[in-house]
Design an enzyme around this catalytic site. Structure first.
Site, mmCIF file in Angstrom:
data_model
loop_
_atom_site.group_PDB
_atom_site.id
_atom_site.type_symbol
_atom_site.label_atom_id
_atom_site.label_comp_id
_atom_site.label_asym_id
_atom_site.label_seq_id
_atom_site.Cartn_x
_atom_site.Cartn_y
_atom_site.Cartn_z
ATOM 1 N N GLU A 439 1.499 38.469 -56.067
ATOM 2 C CA GLU A 439 0.837 38.313 -54.766
ATOM 3 C C GLU A 439 1.233 39.399 -53.767
ATOM 4 O OE1 GLU A 439 1.070 34.306 -53.310
ATOM 5 O OE2 GLU A 439 -0.007 33.505 -55.031
ATOM 6 N N GLU A 514 -0.552 31.115 -61.480
ATOM 7 C CA GLU A 514 -0.233 30.033 -60.535
ATOM 8 C C GLU A 514 -1.480 29.193 -60.357
ATOM 9 O OE1 GLU A 514 1.608 30.808 -56.747
ATOM 10 O OE2 GLU A 514 2.900 32.369 -57.607
#
Length: 940
Positions: A439, A514
């Protein structure tokens, strides 16, 4: 991109308990765990006086070699510091505060608390004369963070990251045959992550001894290729020479199976590396009909690398490894040993209830076993390199791993961290993928992200070509990193169109790195935002995100997706989304911070596992809600489930694949029963009963505990007269222990501000206003006389050391905030005279029998507020004119005993983690609560 590899790899892991003693008798190599008996004290982030005057000398340790000052000096007096064993996390010991870091669970440590952001550690060790011809080094598995290490006052180096292991050669600085001092200064004022990271030496520390010619740090690399039911093993070894030997070295490589049976061996002569250089040699071995490493059968082998010099064994180095094949296919997902395997993974941080990040080894196994029991087969290290013991547990228990570095970039800071992680970990069969980022929103969708990913990906391949590389991406799946990463890591369905990305990059394999991110509080079935409690029913966390069930269905229905990693397996400290203070832990876990299951665990167990499952939610204690409609969910993998309330059928329903069943039930006390059918036959029953009032405290040892381990995890609950657990109990439980010590307590309550640990409070009080007068007599008095007030002057100012008085009287002051009989107040005298007499508030004090320079002060002598200390001493004489004489009289230590260990139950459960004493035959743990019959547990 299509990644296919039939090669297998392994990681160097040294078995401290079993193999080291064996290795020590065979070679010069020793690896000695030195976790015990360290001294610890807080320093200060910017106040050098409170940081014990460190780095204030005219010559600093960066200016002149060996000039470590303050606590970094070899002979610094640390007797008044706290004594403890490693691993240690000082952050978890602190209280909570609303001004604490949101990321770190509002603990009073870190950048907002300069008095709790610096930690000093000191340890003394003896190294014998017989080690003079060996290379001596210190090995640290991880210190959070920005650690500076000193040895005998010599500065060794700084390791900025809190997650990297590191090693320092101390050979040149050793005091052979005598005492040596290790000092670590950890600076946890800055966060590396956005989650709880702990503080201090939270992983193991070792003293290592080797021959000058030895296997280098993480110096073996084992790969294998399976051909015709045989494994062709390549055992690469890197040698280093820190001496002057210039002859040949004979390398022996031997493989042993799990029963310690020798399987195959090979040897070869090579020239020793040149001075401070390395040589790498690859030897080939064949293993016939190998036992493959698999998640259900985690078969391991052991490679022994033996170095011989003129016929004598000089090094003996062990490398556990496994043989298996991995393959990602863009159409059909992931394959292990040629068989398709859907990845059923979880993301996890590394902290646990009660103990923060300082996990005992046994707890690593405990947590992996909990995940395996849930049906999980894969683990993503979020978002940093893990401790070696976690990977060892995954190897031995059969858990696949994504190993992740901390930060993306192309310079030495980034690539060196990646290289160290990979070389340390690449022999672990559990690791099937390297992750080089997570991320990174600033670069995910642009050319900078592409460039960095290309460099890191190619760099990783140069270190280990047997595994693919991934990045977890969350800001859309369209360009930048997404277009070049080998294995696409999708973070959350709501962040982009996965199917669209796949259709554009059909040769790129992918997985959900995720997914989920739902909110749930264990044992809570009605959301209460005022109390910061989220219902445990699996619901969308926000409109664009998906529930656990929705997420799993999406990945399960798409063969081209290798699987998914849920955010998260366990709750963790910090990041208490969607709330803030006083919530101090996350809500994302399938289990709470203790490992107690939330109801989502049983959904996953139904569709991730192979055994029949039947689970009813919620509990059936709803006093005051009689006649009200309650949502009843059943998690199961049975074909059909019939629900009964007090033996009356509420209907039978068919189970849809990867789903659950729901009923609306008007609450009536009694028994809610579910019956599960497969192929028309009843196979399971499950009940939820309305319980009576609490009667007894019950303690039980969790089945996931490591057999014969020193650390045990204990579940605490209360039961009614029929032995039923009370699911709504919140009694405060008080604990006592014999034959062991308590490491921490927890209960999974995200808003609990109770202490995690109960430890004695140590306060160090300085002696101030220190003055002196000359005496004409060298005899030390037994009673204190009156001295002229106008003759006191600042102690040691303008002292003429060539013309000193026969003796001096010194006077100083120290303040006590409170003076209770429970406190233990001690004066640790630092020598300012040859002979000495000490008086506190006019009363003569005798030295303790254990330490002639320690004085335990009677509470009767002391008073709250200002106290006066007099020291009468004959002077020390300078041997050389340049000798620096001590002018510090010492320190007052105030020890306040801790409260008794205690913890409230939360929705029926609490947890206590205990450690057996070294020589104890058994541990006896007792637990009591007001109005209840006490419980006890004996552990042999």
């Amino acid at each position: 991109m299509n990644f296919s590899s039939k090669k297998v790899f392994i990681l160097f892991f040294v078995s401290v308990v079993s193999s080291l003693a064996f290795a020590q008798s065979k070679s010069d190599r020793e690896l000695i765990l030195i976790d015990k008996d360290w001294r610890f004290s807080f320093g200060h982030l910017f106040d050098t006086e409170k940081d014990f005057g460190h780095a204030t000398g005219y010559f600093s340790y960066l200016t002149k070699t060996g000039f470590g000052d303050g606590p970094a000096a070899k002979d610094f007096d640390d007797r008044a510091w706290r004594k403890l064993d490693l691993p240690h996390d000082w952050a978890v010991e602190q209280d909570f505060s609303e001004s604490g870091s949101y990321s770190h669970g509002f603990k009073m440590a870190g950048k907002g608390f300069p008095e709790k952001s610096i930690g000093w550690y000191r340890k003394k060790i003896t190294i014998p004369e017989t080690d003079k011809n060996k290379i001596i080094s210190l090995k640290f598995d991880g210190v959070f963070r920005n650690s500076k290490v000193f040895f005998n006052g010599y500065y060794l180096g700084t390791e900025e990251s809190g997650y990297n292991g590191f090693e320092y050669d101390v050979t040149a600085y050793v005091n052979y045959g005598g005492e040596n001092t290790i000092v670590v200064r950890a600076d946890a004022s800055m966060e590396e992550g956005w989650f709880y990271e702990g503080a201090g030496i939270y992983r193991h520390v070792y003293l290592q001894k080797t021959n000058p010619v030895h296997v280098a740090l993480n110096g073996t690399y084992v790969t294998s290729e399976i051909k015709d039911n045989n494994a062709e093993v390549t055992a690469e070894v890197t040698l280093i020479n820190k001496g002057n030997y210039k002859g040949s070295i004979e390398i022996f490589q031997t493989v042993f199976d799990a029963s310690n049976k020798q399987i195959t061996t090979v040897s070869e002569n090579v020239s020793a590396p040149e001075f401070y250089k390395t040589n790498t040699k690859a030897l080939k071995l064949t293993i016939k009909n190998p036992l493959l490493w698999d998640i259900d059968s985690p078969n391991l082998y052991r490679l022994v690398t033996e170095l011989k010099q003129n016929g004598k064994t000089i090094d003996y180095y062990e490398t556990p490894f496994g043989i298996r094949t991995i393959k990602f296919d863009p159409e059909n997902g992931f394959f292990l040993n040629g068989k398709p395997l859907k990845l059923k993974g979880t993301n996890n941080h590394q902290d646990h209830a009660g103990i923060g990040t300082a996990l005992p080894d046994e707890l690593q196994y405990y947590r992996i076993q909990k995940l395996k029991e849930m049906g999980s087969n894969a683990y993503r290290c979020s978002h940093h390199p893990p401790t070696p013991e976690l990977l060892e547990a995954c190897d031995k228990l059969g858990m696949l791993v994504i190993d992740e570095t901390r930060l993306m970039g192309i310079n030495d800071y980034h690539l060196n961290d990646l290289e160290r992680m990979m070389k340390r970990d690449r022999n672990h069969p559990s690791i099937f993928c390297w992750s080089v980022g997570n991320e990174e929103w600033n670069i995910e969708g642009n050319i900078v992200g592409e460039r960095i990913t290309n460099v890191m990906q190619d760099f990783a391949k140069s270190i280990d070509a047997t595994r693919p590389v991934t990045v977890g991406i969350s800001s859309g799946f369209k360009s930048g990193i997404s277009s070049v990463v080998e294995i696409m890591g999708y973070n959350y369905l709501g962040n982009g169109d996965i199917d669209a990305h796949r259709n554009e990059f059909k040769q790129q394999s992918g997985m959900g790195t995720e997914e989920g991110s739902t909110f749930a509080t264990r044992g809570i079935y009605f959301t209460d935002d005022a109390k910061h409690y989220k219902s445990a029913y699996d619901k969308k966390p926000r409109p664009t995100f998906y529930s656990i069930e929705e997420g799993w269905k999406f990945y399960a229905e798409r063969p081209y997706l290798a699987g998914m990693f849920i955010w998260t397996g366990f709750d963790y400290r910090g990041e208490p989304t969607p709330y803030g203070w006083p919530s101090v832990t996350s809500y994302f876990g399938m289990m709470d911070v203790c490992g107690f299951p939330k109801d989502n665990v049983f959904y996953l167990k139904s569709w991730w596992g192979s055994k029949p499952v039947l689970h009813i939610m919620p509990h059936w204690n709803w006093s005051g809600l009689e006649g009200k409609e309650i949502d009843v969910w059943v998690q199961s993998n049975c074909d059909e489930v019939e629900l009964f309330l007090n033996k009356k059928s509420l209907g039978k329903k068919k189970m849809v694949l990867n789903s659950h069943l729901e009923w609306k039930v008007n609450y009536t006390p009694g028994t809610l029963e579910a019956v599960g059918y497969k192929n028309g036959k009843k196979v399971l029953t499950e009940v939820q009963k309305t319980t009576g009032k609490a009667e007894n405290v019950k303690l039980s040892i969790d089945k996931e505990n490591v057999l014969k381990g020193k650390v045990s995890v204990i579940t605490v609950e209360v039961i009614d007269k029929n032995g039923l657990q009370i699911p709504t109990a919140n009694d405060e439980i008080t604990f006592s222990i014999k034959g062991g010590k308590i490491l921490g307590v927890g209960n999974g309550d995200p808003t609990s501000l109770e202490k995690d640990q109960f430890i004695d409070d140590l306060e160090l009080v300085k002696i101030t206003n220190f003055k002196e007068q000359k005496r004409t007599d060298a005899t030390l008095p037994q009673q204190l006389s009156n001295y002229p007030e106008n003759e006191w002057k600042i102690a040691f100012s303008d002292r003429d050391y060539k013309n000193q008085a026969p003796s001096y009287i010194y006077r100083g002051e120290f303040d006590l905030k409170n003076n209770t009989t429970a406190n233990v107040v001690s004066f640790f005298y630092k020598k300012i005279g040859a002979a000495v007499a000490i008086f506190v508030n006019g009363k003569k004090i005798e030295a303790s029998t254990e330490d002639s320079q320690k004085y335990v002060l009677n509470p009767v002598v002391l008073k709250e507020g200002k106290n006066t200390i007099h020291i009468i001493a004959t002077p020390l004489q300078k041997v050389k004119d340049w000798d620096v004489m001590n002018t510090d009289p010492g320190i007052i230590q105030v020890s306040t005993p801790a409260e008794q260990w205690k913890r409230k139950l939360f929705n029926g459960y609490a947890q206590i983690i205990i450690q057996k004493e070294e020589n104890a035959n058994e541990v006896v743990l007792s637990a009591s609560a007001k109005g209840l019959r006490a419980g006890s547990l004996n552990i042999k």
